[in-house]
Design a protein around this motif. Structure first.
Motif, mmCIF file in Angstrom:
data_model
loop_
_atom_site.group_PDB
_atom_site.id
_atom_site.type_symbol
_atom_site.label_atom_id
_atom_site.label_comp_id
_atom_site.label_asym_id
_atom_site.label_seq_id
_atom_site.Cartn_x
_atom_site.Cartn_y
_atom_site.Cartn_z
ATOM 1 N N GLU A 70 49.288 5.285 24.516
ATOM 2 C CA GLU A 70 48.725 4.409 25.562
ATOM 3 C C GLU A 70 47.809 3.367 24.952
ATOM 4 N N LYS A 78 43.317 12.863 17.316
ATOM 5 C CA LYS A 78 43.075 11.755 18.256
ATOM 6 C C LYS A 78 43.260 10.402 17.579
ATOM 7 N N LYS A 135 48.118 9.920 24.538
ATOM 8 C CA LYS A 135 46.901 9.094 24.638
ATOM 9 C C LYS A 135 46.906 8.008 23.574
#
Ligand SMILES: C[S@@+](CC[C@H](N)C(=O)[O-])C[C@H]1O[C@@H](n2cnc3c(N)ncnc32)[C@H](O)[C@@H]1O
Length: 288
Positions: free
Chosen positions: A116, A81, A113
């Protein structure tokens, strides 16, 4: 808000403040390290501590490299992440104009993600590549300055080392994850009675010892391998063992070449170690 809720909220914020050295709690919310109501659970607290410690330890290396070349290229291999990348950028790289950080991660949804968030306007010098480390060479071109890999699974740490060596990386910061490759070789090859010194076999006759010994010897192999390529290595623990069992930090800085006597000595020690334990790791087999 009642007085009790207000007090609770303050204590959560203090808890985070104790850890968070950055300007904006928003980043921690977007990364889901803290909840929208500013709570920090035990796992997130552990992760944040690990990431902070790592950043504290690599910041001097980054500053040193930056003093020589302000167009630093840093890669985070097996980025997940991208906690490390975003927090490193927020705390250190934002101020160092010209630096770039590229996250490489095989899971496309995590990469999307991260893209973004990077495109939200606050992380303009961050990029993300959806790829295995091994196949990332089309998207990530050398020379690289620093290769990071925090808990990149199993042989992904080895792929990060190989990638860095092929792209002439100046430094590495590696915190290896679980390790299965060598434990399996100890079970099948070395454990099958092919060792000259059979007393060595008692070191890993039990599965739990095989796992621990396999993980230990893997990091020894990684360290010797880096040394044999001309890197000076420092191996320490990242943070107290109560925070993580995957806690070994290998820092490496390029100081010489593979033909330096010290590198040749490390290569010889590595060859002898592999012979003694009848091991054939991918890291060594893939060498060019
Ligand atoms: C345990 S997670 C760690 C993520 C992150 N570095 C962190 O510490 O939060 C390992 C990550 O490495 C990725 N990964 C594993 N093998 C990989 C490979 N060969 N190439 C790229 N990514 C890989 C996984 O998809 C996963 O997201």
């Amino acid at each position: 808000m009642t007085e009790k809720t207000a007090k609770e909220k303050l204590s959560h914020i203090n808890d985070i403040r104790e850890l968070w050295k950055g300007d904006s709690l928003e980043l921690l919310k977007v990364l889901h390290i803290i909840t929208r109501d500013e709570k920090l659970n035990a796992d997130s607290r552990r992760k944040l501590k690990q990431v902070y410690h790592l950043i504290q330890l690599i910041e001097p290396i980054i500053q040193q490299l930056y003093a020589k070349n302000p167009n630093l290229k840093i890669v985070d291999m097996g980025a997940g992440k991208s906690y490390l990348g975003f927090i490193l950028y927020d705390l250190v790289l934002r101020k160092l104009e010209g630096t770039r950080l590229i996250g490489v991660e095989t899971r496309d949804e995590l990469v999307q993600k991260s893209k973004e968030l990077a495109n939200s306007g606050k992380f303009e010098r961050m990029e993300f590549v959806a790829s295995t480390i091994e196949a990332a060479s089309n998207a990530v071109k050398g020379p690289l300055d620093l290769v990071c890999a925090l808990h990149a699974c199993d042989t992904a740490t080895d792929d990060a080392i190989l990638f860095g060596i092929h792209t002439n990386a100046k430094a590495f910061a590696l915190v290896p994850c679980c390790q299965a490759e060598i434990a399996e070789q100890l079970r099948t090859k070395a454990g099958a009675g092919s060792l000259v010194d059979l007393t060595l076999q008692t070191l890993f006759a039990q599965p739990i010892h095989r796992r621990e010994f396999g993980s230990h010897i893997t990091n020894v192999i990684r360290t010797l391998f880096l040394q044999s390529k001309g890197y000076k290595t420092t191996v320490t623990e990242l943070i107290g063992w109560e925070h993580s069992l995957k806690n070994e930090l290998i820092l490496a800085e390029k100081v010489s070449t593979p033909d330096h006597p010290q590198s040749i000595k490390s290569q010889k020690m590595l060859d002898e170690l592999l012979l003694k334990f009848q091991l054939s790791p991918r890291l060594v087999n893939c060498r060019s």
